[in-house]
Design a protein around this motif. Structure first.
Motif, PDB file in Angstrom:
ATOM      1  N   ARG A   1      -9.711   5.750 -10.588  1.00 63.00           N
ATOM      2  CA  ARG A   1      -9.563   5.332  -9.187  1.00 63.00           C
ATOM      3  C   ARG A   1      -9.523   3.818  -9.068  1.00 63.00           C
ATOM      4  O   ARG A   1      -8.727   3.250  -8.314  1.00 63.00           O
ATOM      5  CB  ARG A   1     -10.703   5.893  -8.347  1.00 63.00           C
ATOM      6  CG  ARG A   1     -10.361   7.233  -7.719  1.00 63.00           C
ATOM      7  CD  ARG A   1     -11.563   8.113  -7.537  1.00 63.00           C
ATOM      8  NE  ARG A   1     -12.621   7.505  -6.757  1.00 63.00           N
ATOM      9  CZ  ARG A   1     -13.913   7.807  -6.901  1.00 63.00           C
ATOM     10  NH1 ARG A   1     -14.286   8.687  -7.818  1.00 63.00           N
ATOM     11  NH2 ARG A   1     -14.823   7.241  -6.154  1.00 63.00           N
TER      12      ARG A   1
ATOM     13  N   PHE B   1     -13.061   9.510 -13.820  1.00 61.28           N
ATOM     14  CA  PHE B   1     -12.475   9.591 -12.484  1.00 61.28           C
ATOM     15  C   PHE B   1     -12.662   8.250 -11.756  1.00 61.28           C
ATOM     16  O   PHE B   1     -11.723   7.711 -11.157  1.00 61.28           O
ATOM     17  CB  PHE B   1     -13.151  10.739 -11.717  1.00 61.28           C
ATOM     18  CG  PHE B   1     -12.521  11.062 -10.388  1.00 61.28           C
ATOM     19  CD1 PHE B   1     -11.153  10.872 -10.188  1.00 61.28           C
ATOM     20  CD2 PHE B   1     -13.279  11.573  -9.346  1.00 61.28           C
ATOM     21  CE1 PHE B   1     -10.578  11.187  -8.961  1.00 61.28           C
ATOM     22  CE2 PHE B   1     -12.710  11.875  -8.124  1.00 61.28           C
ATOM     23  CZ  PHE B   1     -11.357  11.681  -7.934  1.00 61.28           C
TER      24      PHE B   1
ATOM     25  N   GLU C   1     -17.219   9.503 -14.783  1.00 64.41           N
ATOM     26  CA  GLU C   1     -16.960   8.119 -15.207  1.00 64.41           C
ATOM     27  C   GLU C   1     -15.463   7.865 -15.300  1.00 64.41           C
ATOM     28  O   GLU C   1     -14.961   6.822 -14.887  1.00 64.41           O
ATOM     29  CB  GLU C   1     -17.591   7.817 -16.571  1.00 64.41           C
ATOM     30  CG  GLU C   1     -19.096   7.725 -16.566  1.00 64.41           C
ATOM     31  CD  GLU C   1     -19.742   9.080 -16.808  1.00 64.41           C
ATOM     32  OE1 GLU C   1     -19.051   9.979 -17.334  1.00 64.41           O
ATOM     33  OE2 GLU C   1     -20.918   9.249 -16.439  1.00 64.41           O
TER      34      GLU C   1
ATOM     35  N   ALA D   1      -2.047  -1.647   2.459  1.00 65.02           N
ATOM     36  CA  ALA D   1      -3.079  -1.940   1.454  1.00 65.02           C
ATOM     37  C   ALA D   1      -3.986  -0.744   1.188  1.00 65.02           C
ATOM     38  O   ALA D   1      -4.377  -0.487   0.060  1.00 65.02           O
ATOM     39  CB  ALA D   1      -3.911  -3.134   1.897  1.00 65.02           C
ATOM     40  N   GLY D   2      -4.320   0.004   2.202  1.00 60.05           N
ATOM     41  CA  GLY D   2      -5.205   1.157   2.000  1.00 60.05           C
ATOM     42  C   GLY D   2      -4.440   2.465   2.047  1.00 60.05           C
ATOM     43  O   GLY D   2      -5.039   3.518   2.209  1.00 60.05           O
ATOM     44  N   GLY D   3      -3.107   2.407   1.919  1.00 64.16           N
ATOM     45  CA  GLY D   3      -2.314   3.624   1.990  1.00 64.16           C
ATOM     46  C   GLY D   3      -2.205   4.154   3.403  1.00 64.16           C
ATOM     47  O   GLY D   3      -1.994   5.348   3.611  1.00 64.16           O
TER      48      GLY D   3
ATOM     49  N   ASN E   1      -3.438   8.765   3.622  1.00 67.31           N
ATOM     50  CA  ASN E   1      -4.825   9.147   3.867  1.00 67.31           C
ATOM     51  C   ASN E   1      -4.936  10.469   4.618  1.00 67.31           C
ATOM     52  O   ASN E   1      -6.009  11.050   4.673  1.00 67.31           O
ATOM     53  CB  ASN E   1      -5.548   8.077   4.691  1.00 67.31           C
ATOM     54  CG  ASN E   1      -5.816   6.826   3.880  1.00 67.31           C
ATOM     55  OD1 ASN E   1      -6.898   6.622   3.388  1.00 67.31           O
ATOM     56  ND2 ASN E   1      -4.789   5.993   3.725  1.00 67.31           N
TER      57      ASN E   1
ATOM     58  N   SER F   1      -7.345  10.783  -4.038  1.00 66.88           N
ATOM     59  CA  SER F   1      -8.720  10.588  -3.555  1.00 66.88           C
ATOM     60  C   SER F   1      -8.764   9.965  -2.166  1.00 66.88           C
ATOM     61  O   SER F   1      -9.779  10.021  -1.495  1.00 66.88           O
ATOM     62  CB  SER F   1      -9.500   9.714  -4.529  1.00 66.88           C
ATOM     63  OG  SER F   1      -9.170   8.351  -4.344  1.00 66.88           O
ATOM     64  N   LEU F   2      -7.652   9.363  -1.730  1.00 68.72           N
ATOM     65  CA  LEU F   2      -7.655   8.695  -0.418  1.00 68.72           C
ATOM     66  C   LEU F   2      -7.990   9.679   0.689  1.00 68.72           C
ATOM     67  O   LEU F   2      -8.734   9.364   1.611  1.00 68.72           O
ATOM     68  CB  LEU F   2      -6.286   8.065  -0.134  1.00 68.72           C
ATOM     69  CG  LEU F   2      -5.963   6.768  -0.878  1.00 68.72           C
ATOM     70  CD1 LEU F   2      -4.564   6.314  -0.533  1.00 68.72           C
ATOM     71  CD2 LEU F   2      -6.980   5.688  -0.547  1.00 68.72           C
ATOM     72  N   GLY F   3      -7.441  10.856   0.590  1.00 72.18           N
ATOM     73  CA  GLY F   3      -7.682  11.846   1.645  1.00 72.18           C
ATOM     74  C   GLY F   3      -8.563  12.969   1.153  1.00 72.18           C
ATOM     75  O   GLY F   3      -8.643  14.023   1.757  1.00 72.18           O
ATOM     76  N   GLY F   4      -9.212  12.769   0.011  1.00 69.04           N
ATOM     77  CA  GLY F   4     -10.058  13.824  -0.508  1.00 69.04           C
ATOM     78  C   GLY F   4      -9.221  14.891  -1.180  1.00 69.04           C
ATOM     79  O   GLY F   4      -8.085  14.642  -1.576  1.00 69.04           O
ATOM     80  N   ASP F   5      -9.801  16.072  -1.318  1.00 68.19           N
ATOM     81  CA  ASP F   5      -9.134  17.146  -2.029  1.00 68.19           C
ATOM     82  C   ASP F   5      -8.069  17.767  -1.118  1.00 68.19           C
ATOM     83  O   ASP F   5      -8.397  18.371  -0.109  1.00 68.19           O
ATOM     84  CB  ASP F   5     -10.187  18.191  -2.425  1.00 68.19           C
ATOM     85  CG  ASP F   5      -9.677  19.049  -3.557  1.00 68.19           C
ATOM     86  OD1 ASP F   5      -8.516  18.823  -4.002  1.00 68.19           O
ATOM     87  OD2 ASP F   5     -10.412  19.934  -3.994  1.00 68.19           O
ATOM     88  N   GLN F   6      -6.807  17.566  -1.477  1.00 71.50           N
ATOM     89  CA  GLN F   6      -5.731  18.084  -0.616  1.00 71.50           C
ATOM     90  C   GLN F   6      -5.422  19.500  -1.005  1.00 71.50           C
ATOM     91  O   GLN F   6      -4.800  19.753  -2.021  1.00 71.50           O
ATOM     92  CB  GLN F   6      -4.485  17.197  -0.735  1.00 71.50           C
ATOM     93  CG  GLN F   6      -4.745  15.754  -0.385  1.00 71.50           C
ATOM     94  CD  GLN F   6      -5.173  15.582   1.060  1.00 71.50           C
ATOM     95  OE1 GLN F   6      -4.923  16.424   1.914  1.00 71.50           O
ATOM     96  NE2 GLN F   6      -5.832  14.478   1.331  1.00 71.50           N
ATOM     97  N   ARG F   7      -5.847  20.417  -0.175  1.00 67.91           N
ATOM     98  CA  ARG F   7      -5.678  21.815  -0.552  1.00 67.91           C
ATOM     99  C   ARG F   7      -4.356  22.387  -0.057  1.00 67.91           C
ATOM    100  O   ARG F   7      -3.928  23.441  -0.473  1.00 67.91           O
ATOM    101  CB  ARG F   7      -6.851  22.647  -0.022  1.00 67.91           C
ATOM    102  CG  ARG F   7      -8.163  22.209  -0.663  1.00 67.91           C
ATOM    103  CD  ARG F   7      -9.336  23.039  -0.210  1.00 67.91           C
ATOM    104  NE  ARG F   7     -10.556  22.474  -0.778  1.00 67.91           N
ATOM    105  CZ  ARG F   7     -11.260  21.522  -0.179  1.00 67.91           C
ATOM    106  NH1 ARG F   7     -10.874  21.031   0.981  1.00 67.91           N
ATOM    107  NH2 ARG F   7     -12.336  21.052  -0.745  1.00 67.91           N
TER     108      ARG F   7
END
Lengths: 294, 488
Positions: free
Chosen positions: A113, A109, A107, A130-132, A142, A287-293
């Motif tokens: 976001r 998170f 919740e 607008a969307g990075g 992203n 979160s735009l590109g997911g988990d950046q490892r």
């Protein structure tokens, strides 16, 4: 006939007509019900009451404010305060939780976001889109390529203090102007540009001396960009061996960077945005590109 | 006079003469009490409809711990509508449209069979007005009692009776508003809160609004709502046909009207005489104050009370009843001209309405029975449409929303087919060993997540169809959504 009279009585209904006749069809002049009349007077009375209690009439330099002293601006401020109050418990949780803890609480998170997305639109979108999605010289947020690192902590660091910004804690380091400052000759730059393109498998110009380019790269560029051109997130030196190009991968653009140097600026947002907003932005960008490892 | 043939009987008053009133006051109506067949039907309908309205919110319906236990509940806070075994989410509000279509068709069917059945028996305006009239008669008596009281100058009695009447009216009106708000919250709890002044302000406001409308509409506006405000009489008149039964004065039997004595004399002399004794009872009982003997008219709500009044009189004077009855103008004329009567309840119009009701009902029942208890919607990122990753592959991002309409937790697996997926990633869920995205959605909730799909850039078209498949890991129910995979 002697005279044409206006009023006539309709035979069927016994009601007078208005005297207007269209193709033989005349309009009955039925009286209005009295309750309707009362309702009409009531609306007039209501409007007078409205003038008294609400802002109504313009004056030379002001307006009549009304007994309720109501103002649309105050109403909006009150609405915004209501909104803040509604969000207060979530905002407080956001303020005291660590970035990793927020990410583990669905919740919170989602709330972060959403708030981050709004803050991004207000503050970041002019450069990053607008969307990075980024633009030339403004990184795409992203993708999986990060100049200064894509972990939660690294993203927060970059947002908070910026890069080449006015903050002492901001990222430093920039691409020198090898050509303009006379460090390397144009022919040397041409060779190194071809060499750099070859690192990510791009075509090189005929007659380019890649061996010479490699030597120049090792002497001048490897210190920051790494011996294989893999880049360095500590120095903000882009990875030159991948498929992502911040300015462009064509030789002319690379030559331009080599000649004039590069040094895009990311402002420091500490002090301009509050801590929870920076946290929310960090989580949103992450979160735009997911988990950046990486 | 050029237009004389079009309007043959035009009177021509002198120009100075009064043009007539611009506004008219309501003609006060004090309908007399009546007993009979239709009055009994009206009492039963009144008891049943008001009983449903006032007590329905108290009926309980067990849905388990994660949903309210009220049979009918409009839950605005959580955006849910509960109707016994049916639960409706906001995006399913088209069921309400279906219900409204069914209601309209039922209204049309009623109209085709027997005119304004709705107006006469079922309409809330009629039911509450009827209730208020009967209370008025109970307390203040019939019109003649009131006139006597006025004449005798019993001012205190008149005042106290009036006070009592308005108090009871207001009580009923208040209860009407009170019952209304119970449909929007847990009824027993809200009753307690209302009684202890703990209920939300909006509940009191709505009670106030409905108290006011009930009191004014049923106590004062009455038949004026039907005559001036309601669109149905107009629509009804356009929809009806000559076969529809209507409360009709059978003038073939009634005319020439006259006193019992006079008509008996005529009859004895072998001359035509009607059954109508001009006693005016049909007018006296009419709640809208019309004279049914003038034929079909807009103000008549067709409640049938004049039939009861006339039947009572006919029985007393020993003439056959139903001088006023559910009949058609067509048949009145037919009898006068010696032609056979035509009664056709089954005809194309009624069959069409019945067929449409059956069709819409079947479609709705089918849709309700087959509807998914799982929702999946997918929205492609608009900006950027795709992202090139450092290894050259292409990634598209989607926002998905999963709606779990079950009343318990559900665990879902999401898979994507259509492109050769190199990697599936999710923000707001997790990836299992088989590379599926796993989401857990709470009971009766939706969950939003961000799904990232990567594919090798080799041989990718600029747009490829994608299919998202969501599977309930426990129950096996699936939901699908399609979208596109964009590439340079």
């Amino acid at each position: 006939m002697a005279h044409e009279t206006k009023e006539q009585v309709d035979a069927v209904t016994g009601v007078t007509t208005t005297g207007h006749s269209w193709d033989g069809i005349s309009e009955l002049n039925n009286p209005l019900p009295r309750w309707w009349l009362w309702s009409f007077y009531l609306t007039i009375l209501w409007s007078i009451g409205y003038w008294v209690v609400y802002p109504a009439w313009p004056l030379a330099t002001s307006y009549t404010r009304g007994l309720f002293n109501w103002q649309s601006r105050e109403a909006i401020v009150a609405d915004l305060d209501d909104l803040k109050a509604q969000r207060a418990s979530m905002t407080a949780q956001l303020a005291r939780s660590s970035l990793d803890a927020i990410k583990q609480t669905p919740e919170l998170f989602a709330f972060a976001r959403a708030q981050g997305k709004a803050a991004f639109g207000d503050n970041c979108a002019p450069c990053h889109g607008a969307g990075g999605g980024g633009a030339k010289s403004y990184p795409n947020l992203n993708d999986d390529d990060w100049l200064w690192g894509g972990s939660l902590a690294q993203i927060e660091q970059t947002i908070r203090y910026g890069a080449r910004s006015t903050s002492d804690k901001g990222h430093q380091g920039s691409m020198p102007a090898f050509g303009r400052d006379g460090m390397l000759k144009r022919s040397e730059l041409s060779n190194v540009a071809d060499y750099v393109r070859s690192l990510s498998g791009l075509a090189t110009e005929k007659g380019a001396d890649l061996a010479a380019g490699a030597k120049i790269f090792a002497d001048n560029c490897a210190a920051c960009h790494g011996d294989k051109g893999q880049g360095s997130q500590d120095l903000g030196a882009p990875n030159l061996s991948d498929k992502i190009w911040l300015f462009g991968s064509d030789k002319a653009t690379i030559m331009e960077g080599l000649w004039n140097g590069r040094g895009g600026v990311m402002p420091a947002w500490e002090g301009r945005l509050d801590d929870t907003t920076i946290k929310a932005l960090t989580l949103y960008v992450h979160s735009l590109g997911g988990d950046q490892r990486r | 006079m050029a237009d004389a043939p079009l309007a043959p009987n035009l009177a021509t008053p002198s120009p100075d003469e009064d043009e007539g009133p611009l506004y008219i006051a309501r003609k006060a109506i004090y309908p007399q009490a009546v007993k009979g067949h239709f009055r009994t039907i009206k009492w039963i309908v009144l008891a049943v409809t008001l009983g449903i309205y006032y007590f329905l919110p108290f009926i309980r319906w067990d849905r388990g711990p994660n949903a309210p236990g009220q049979a009918i509940l409009v839950d605005f806070t959580n955006n849910r509508f509960y109707f016994f075994f049916i639960e409706i989410w906001p995006q399913e509000v088209y069921y309400l449209t279906g219900l409204l279509i069914l209601a309209s068709l039922a209204l049309f069917l009623m109209n085709a069979v027997a005119g304004r059945l709705w107006c006469g028996y079922l309409c809330p305006q009629t039911v509450w007005t009827d209730l208020f009239y009967s209370i008025e008669r109970l307390i203040e008596g019939e019109k003649r009692d009131r006139i006597r009281r006025e004449k005798e100058g019993r001012k205190l009695e008149i005042f106290s009776l009036r006070l009592l009447k308005h108090a009871i009216w207001l009580l009923i009106a208040w209860w009407t508003g009170g019952a209304w708000v119970l449909y929007f919250a847990d009824a027993p709890t809200l009753v307690k809160e209302l009684a202890t002044f703990q209920a939300p302000m909006i509940a009191y406001i709505w009670i106030g609004i409905l108290t006011f409308t009930t009191y004014t509409f049923a106590g004062f506006m009455r038949e004026q709502v039907c005559t001036y405000m309601c669109p149905w009489p107009r629509i009804q008149a356009a929809l009806t046909d000559e076969y529809a039964l209507n409360v009709t004065y059978r003038y073939d039997r009634g005319e020439p009207r006259g006193s019992m004595k006079k008509n008996q004399a005529l009859r004895d002399a072998g001359l035509p005489a009607g059954d109508c004794v001009d006693c005016n009872q049909c007018v006296a009982v009419c709640p809208t104050g019309v004279d049914i003997r003038q034929g079909l008219q807009l103000d008549c709500i067709q409640c049938g009370l004049c039939i009861d009044a006339c039947d009572n009189v006919m029985a007393k004077i020993g003439r056959p009843t139903r001088l006023i009855a559910y009949d058609t103008e067509m048949n009145v004329r037919a009898r006068m001209e010696g032609r056979p009567e035509v009664r056709r309840i089954v005809r194309p119009r009624t069959l069409l309405y019945l067929g449409l009701i059956a069709l819409v009902g079947a479609v709705m029942a089918g849709a309700l029975g087959l509807r998914e208890r799982l929702d999946l919607s997918v929205l492609h990122d608009r900006n950027p449409m795709f992202v090139r990753l450092s290894d050259g592959s292409i990634r598209n991002a989607y926002t998905i929303r999963v709606g779990n309409k079950h009343l318990d937790d559900r665990r879902f697996a999401l898979t994507v087919t259509g492109v050769d997926v190199a990697k599936l990633d999710i923000v707001g869920g997790e990836i299992d060993a088989q590379g599926r995205a796993i989401l857990v959605v709470k009971p009766d909730q939706t969950l939003e997540a961000r799904v990232l799909v990567s594919a090798s850039a080799d041989g990718l078209a600029s747009s490829t169809n994608l299919l998202f498949t969501l599977t309930d890991l426990a129950g096996g129910e699936t939901a699908h959504a399609s979208d596109h995979f964009k590439a340079p």
